[in-house]
Enzyme design. Structure first.
Site, PDB file in Angstrom:
ATOM      1  N   LYS A  22       0.852  -1.205   0.000  1.00  0.00           N
ATOM      2  CA  LYS A  22       0.000   0.000   0.000  1.00  0.00           C
ATOM      3  C   LYS A  22       0.886   1.252   0.000  1.00  0.00           C
ATOM      4  O   LYS A  22       0.671   2.175  -0.792  1.00  0.00           O
ATOM      5  CB  LYS A  22      -0.866   0.016   1.238  1.00  0.00           C
ATOM      6  CG  LYS A  22      -1.529   1.358   1.537  1.00  0.00           C
ATOM      7  CD  LYS A  22      -2.442   1.323   2.745  1.00  0.00           C
ATOM      8  CE  LYS A  22      -1.744   1.535   4.030  1.00  0.00           C
ATOM      9  NZ  LYS A  22      -1.495   2.929   4.434  1.00  0.00           N
ATOM     10  N   ASN A  23       1.911   1.266   0.872  1.00  0.00           N
ATOM     11  CA  ASN A  23       2.677   2.502   1.061  1.00  0.00           C
ATOM     12  C   ASN A  23       3.724   2.745  -0.007  1.00  0.00           C
ATOM     13  O   ASN A  23       4.417   3.766   0.031  1.00  0.00           O
ATOM     14  CB  ASN A  23       3.299   2.517   2.462  1.00  0.00           C
ATOM     15  CG  ASN A  23       2.206   2.661   3.530  1.00  0.00           C
ATOM     16  OD1 ASN A  23       1.068   2.999   3.214  1.00  0.00           O
ATOM     17  ND2 ASN A  23       2.550   2.357   4.764  1.00  0.00           N
ATOM     18  N   CYS A 117      -5.053  11.728  13.053  1.00  0.00           N
ATOM     19  CA  CYS A 117      -5.844  10.497  12.969  1.00  0.00           C
ATOM     20  C   CYS A 117      -5.723   9.831  14.338  1.00  0.00           C
ATOM     21  O   CYS A 117      -5.111  10.372  15.257  1.00  0.00           O
ATOM     22  CB  CYS A 117      -5.310   9.591  11.856  1.00  0.00           C
ATOM     23  SG  CYS A 117      -3.726   8.885  12.250  1.00  0.00           S
ATOM     24  N   ARG A 122      -0.084  13.850  13.394  1.00  0.00           N
ATOM     25  CA  ARG A 122       0.362  13.681  12.010  1.00  0.00           C
ATOM     26  C   ARG A 122       0.599  15.021  11.289  1.00  0.00           C
ATOM     27  O   ARG A 122       0.032  15.290  10.248  1.00  0.00           O
ATOM     28  CB  ARG A 122      -0.631  12.838  11.215  1.00  0.00           C
ATOM     29  CG  ARG A 122      -1.087  11.545  11.860  1.00  0.00           C
ATOM     30  CD  ARG A 122      -0.001  10.505  12.032  1.00  0.00           C
ATOM     31  NE  ARG A 122       0.526   9.996  10.805  1.00  0.00           N
ATOM     32  CZ  ARG A 122      -0.044   9.023  10.077  1.00  0.00           C
ATOM     33  NH1 ARG A 122      -1.194   8.519  10.477  1.00  0.00           N
ATOM     34  NH2 ARG A 122       0.503   8.587   8.966  1.00  0.00           N
ATOM     35  N   ASP A 306       4.334  -0.027  12.079  1.00  0.00           N
ATOM     36  CA  ASP A 306       3.095  -0.594  11.520  1.00  0.00           C
ATOM     37  C   ASP A 306       2.900  -2.059  11.902  1.00  0.00           C
ATOM     38  O   ASP A 306       1.873  -2.646  11.565  1.00  0.00           O
ATOM     39  CB  ASP A 306       3.090  -0.458   9.989  1.00  0.00           C
ATOM     40  CG  ASP A 306       2.983   0.997   9.581  1.00  0.00           C
ATOM     41  OD1 ASP A 306       3.216   1.300   8.401  1.00  0.00           O
ATOM     42  OD2 ASP A 306       2.691   1.836  10.439  1.00  0.00           O
ATOM     43  N   ARG A 399      -8.806  -0.472   4.408  1.00  0.00           N
ATOM     44  CA  ARG A 399      -7.978   0.582   3.840  1.00  0.00           C
ATOM     45  C   ARG A 399      -6.624   0.032   3.435  1.00  0.00           C
ATOM     46  O   ARG A 399      -6.022   0.521   2.478  1.00  0.00           O
ATOM     47  CB  ARG A 399      -7.766   1.700   4.879  1.00  0.00           C
ATOM     48  CG  ARG A 399      -9.009   2.481   5.207  1.00  0.00           C
ATOM     49  CD  ARG A 399      -8.663   3.698   6.017  1.00  0.00           C
ATOM     50  NE  ARG A 399      -7.480   4.362   5.449  1.00  0.00           N
ATOM     51  CZ  ARG A 399      -6.788   5.298   6.100  1.00  0.00           C
ATOM     52  NH1 ARG A 399      -7.136   5.655   7.307  1.00  0.00           N
ATOM     53  NH2 ARG A 399      -5.745   5.860   5.529  1.00  0.00           N
TER      54      ARG A 399
HETATM   55  C1  EPZ Z   1       4.149   6.738   6.627  1.00  0.00           C
HETATM   56  O1  EPZ Z   1       3.355   7.733   7.241  1.00  0.00           O
HETATM   57  C2  EPZ Z   1       3.220   5.532   6.426  1.00  0.00           C
HETATM   58  N1  EPZ Z   1       2.114   5.914   5.551  1.00  0.00           N
HETATM   59  C3  EPZ Z   1       2.675   5.072   7.780  1.00  0.00           C
HETATM   60  O2  EPZ Z   1       1.884   3.916   7.550  1.00  0.00           O
HETATM   61  C4  EPZ Z   1       3.864   4.690   8.658  1.00  0.00           C
HETATM   62  O3  EPZ Z   1       3.401   4.290   9.927  1.00  0.00           O
HETATM   63  C5  EPZ Z   1       4.803   5.892   8.796  1.00  0.00           C
HETATM   64  O4  EPZ Z   1       5.219   6.342   7.476  1.00  0.00           O
HETATM   65  C6  EPZ Z   1       6.055   5.560   9.601  1.00  0.00           C
HETATM   66  O5  EPZ Z   1       6.740   4.524   9.001  1.00  0.00           O
HETATM   67  C7  EPZ Z   1       2.341   5.990   4.205  1.00  0.00           C
HETATM   68  O6  EPZ Z   1       3.447   5.771   3.728  1.00  0.00           O
HETATM   69  C8  EPZ Z   1       1.163   6.362   3.354  1.00  0.00           C
HETATM   70  P1  EPZ Z   1       6.162   9.997   8.871  1.00  0.00           P
HETATM   71  P2  EPZ Z   1       3.923   9.256   7.341  1.00  0.00           P
HETATM   72  O7  EPZ Z   1       6.047  11.292   8.178  1.00  0.00           O
HETATM   73  O8  EPZ Z   1       4.793   9.548   6.201  1.00  0.00           O
HETATM   74  C9  EPZ Z   1       6.349  13.162  12.410  1.00  0.00           C
HETATM   75  C10 EPZ Z   1      -0.008   2.543   7.764  1.00  0.00           C
HETATM   76  O9  EPZ Z   1      -0.541   1.961   8.715  1.00  0.00           O
HETATM   77  N2  EPZ Z   1       6.218  14.179  11.359  1.00  0.00           N
HETATM   78  O10 EPZ Z   1       7.319   9.107   8.546  1.00  0.00           O
HETATM   79  O11 EPZ Z   1       2.764  10.127   7.613  1.00  0.00           O
HETATM   80  C11 EPZ Z   1       5.100  12.305  12.518  1.00  0.00           C
HETATM   81  O12 EPZ Z   1       4.135  12.907  13.351  1.00  0.00           O
HETATM   82  C12 EPZ Z   1       0.484   3.966   7.922  1.00  0.00           C
HETATM   83  O13 EPZ Z   1       0.187   2.036   6.622  1.00  0.00           O
HETATM   84  C13 EPZ Z   1       6.230  15.519  11.716  1.00  0.00           C
HETATM   85  O14 EPZ Z   1       6.328  15.860  12.888  1.00  0.00           O
HETATM   86  O15 EPZ Z   1       4.825   9.164   8.647  1.00  0.00           O
HETATM   87  C14 EPZ Z   1       5.646  11.022  13.111  1.00  0.00           C
HETATM   88  O16 EPZ Z   1       5.781  11.182  14.509  1.00  0.00           O
HETATM   89  C15 EPZ Z   1       0.254   4.483   9.330  1.00  0.00           C
HETATM   90  N3  EPZ Z   1       6.121  16.459  10.736  1.00  0.00           N
HETATM   91  C16 EPZ Z   1       7.039  10.908  12.498  1.00  0.00           C
HETATM   92  O17 EPZ Z   1       7.367  12.231  12.031  1.00  0.00           O
HETATM   93  C17 EPZ Z   1       6.022  16.110   9.398  1.00  0.00           C
HETATM   94  O18 EPZ Z   1       5.948  17.016   8.541  1.00  0.00           O
HETATM   95  C18 EPZ Z   1       7.138   9.945  11.310  1.00  0.00           C
HETATM   96  O19 EPZ Z   1       6.075  10.262  10.443  1.00  0.00           O
HETATM   97  C19 EPZ Z   1       6.004  14.739   9.061  1.00  0.00           C
HETATM   98  C20 EPZ Z   1       6.118  13.792  10.060  1.00  0.00           C
END
Ligand code: EPZ
Length: 420
Positions: A22-23, A117, A122, A306, A399
């Site tokens: 998916k990702n 969420c 996020r 995840d 999803r």
């Molecule tokens: C991706 O989400 C995945 N989703 C998530 O999978 C996965 O859990 C996550 O990466 C971590 O591996 C997709 O790829 C569509 P991040 P993403 O930006 O990119 C903070 C699933 O179940 N952050 O790597 O949104 C954030 O809050 C989903 O398939 C900021 O603070 O995650 C988090 O604490 C859930 N500011 C950390 O960084 C930002 O601008 C990592 O988030 C961006 C992120």
């Protein structure tokens, strides 16, 4: 709303083939905005989130043609709108991945700010800061990101946290930007690497993916890709491995990538599972006694956040105590309350959960709260004693998992979907 019903106690046996990730599919589908002509993707998973991103992109003028067995052709010759509306974005935060490609292709984007969420706030501040450094004029108003850029300029970007979609957004904005972009502290996930492979097939000059430094030399135009196969879903692989360990079963998972699941395999060997890894398939035999093991979720190649909820379900019936630390998201223990309703002994202290293994869990009606929590409750139900576990609000599951209950049925589980 559907629910999934599980009659626990069956040992999982047999073979199962993974779906596409998916990702990886989500950013790669968005990347098809960057070229004219037909991009042809294969092994695209049939998921609600893929449907959602298709709906949003269709509204911008992008055309889709579905082939058989996960084939998907995408053409953005007629793209004209630059908006991703709130009513769709709120159902799938990953719509933020349209920001980079729309700016690169149209010079404009109006994307609803993805809200938080269940698992956390996020924020997308790292995405926005990096795009501003590339010359994007950003206004946040009425819950939308209004972004404009006459030309995107290459920039040096440093991420405080290696954000997965943040890295992907900047990669897609940078491939046709003027000059060089360097992303430091980039995310190293296999899904980021698969996107880089797709962008390179489009003709982009990109290197370093899989490391914490990605370098991109912008070029004028990109070409459509005749064949890109999405990588297998490593989180689905881990979910099946954990389920096999949980039920003491013997399962062979086909179409996996050994280099994508190292952390999970290590942990499952630590709990006593027997794992034989081939190039394309891995077989796992669940242990007679499940030993406890501590985990700390980390960016790739560490233990994936995840799979935290699924691994916690396994630790609920381990012979001993384990500590689970969630370092990526601030609220990713929502499944704990539901596991406790099945008899689990879990104490939360900040971002740590102390799990005291019990002999067994008891079947119960439970509520899914997010995608991976749904999988955790299903795994718990597979091993639970005393009848039927009903997992409600299963739209979360759809999803991110393709026909999960059918795949578990094929492994001998007593599991089915009912209208709630
Ligand atoms: C991706 O989400 C995945 N989703 C998530 O999978 C996965 O859990 C996550 O990466 C971590 O591996 C997709 O790829 C569509 P991040 P993403 O930006 O990119 C903070 C699933 O179940 N952050 O790597 O949104 C954030 O809050 C989903 O398939 C900021 O603070 O995650 C988090 O604490 C859930 N500011 C950390 O960084 C930002 O601008 C990592 O988030 C961006 C992120």
């Amino acid at each position: 709303m559907d629910k999934i019903v599980i009659e626990g106690g069956n040992v999982l046996q047999g073979e199962v083939r993974l779906s596409g990730a998916k990702n990886a599919a989500l950013p790669i589908i968005c990347a098809c905005i960057l070229t004219g002509g037909w991009n042809c993707l294969y092994n695209v998973p049939r998921l609600k989130d893929v449907q959602t991103i298709r709906e949003i992109m269709s509204n911008t003028g992008v055309h889709f043609e579905e082939g058989e067995d996960g084939g998907l052709r995408i053409n953005s010759d007629d793209i004209s709108h630059h908006e991703a509306p709130y009513d769709l974005v709120r159902t799938m935060r990953a719509s933020i991945l349209l920001l980079g490609p729309l700016l690169a292709r149209l010079g404009r984007a109006r994307i609803s700010l993805p809200g938080g969420c269940a698992i956390g706030a996020r924020p997308v501040n790292f995405h926005l800061r990096a795009l501003s450094a590339m010359g994007v004029d950003m206004q946040l108003e009425h819950g939308y990101i209004n972004a404009k850029a006459r030309t995107l300029k290459g920039a040096n970007v440093f991420f405080d946290i290696p954000t997965v979609t943040g890295t992907e957004n900047i990669m897609m904005a940078a491939v046709t930007a003027e000059g060089k972009t360097v992303i430091e502290n980039a995310a190293r996930e296999p899904e980021v690497q698969d996107l880089a492979r797709m962008l390179r097939s489009m003709g982009s000059h990109i290197e370093g993916e899989g490391s914490d430094k990605i370098i991109i030399e912008g070029i004028k135009t990109l070409k459509p890709v005749a064949h890109h196969k999405i990588i297998p879903d490593r989180i689905e692989a881990g979910t099946f491995m954990i389920a096999a360990a949980m039920t003491g079963g013997h399962v062979t998972i086909q179409g996996y990538r050994q280099d994508h699941v190292t952390a999970v395999v290590e942990k499952l060997q630590e709990v006593g599972a027997e794992i034989n890894q081939g190039k394309e398939e891995v077989s796992i035999k669940g242990p007679k006694t499940i030993h406890p093991a501590d985990i700390k979720t980390m960016p790739f190649p560490g233990f994936p956040t995840d799979l935290q909820a699924q691994f916690m379900a396994l630790m609920c019936i381990a012979k001993g105590t384990s500590i689970i630390r969630e370092t990526i998201f601030e609220n990713r223990f929502i499944h704990v309350g539901e596991l406790k309703r099945m008899g689990a002994d879990i104490q939360i202290d900040g971002n740590q959960a102390l799990v005291r293994g019990r002999e067994y869990l008891l079947a119960a009606p439970v509520m899914a709260t997010d995608l991976r929590a749904s999988a955790s409750l299903i795994i718990a139900g597979l091993a639970a004693k005393g009848g039927r576990t009903e997992v409600n609000r299963i739209y979360h599951l759809d999803r991110g998992y393709e026909r999960l209950e059918e795949k578990f049925q094929s492994l001998g589980a007593k599991i089915w979907r009912e209208k709630a």
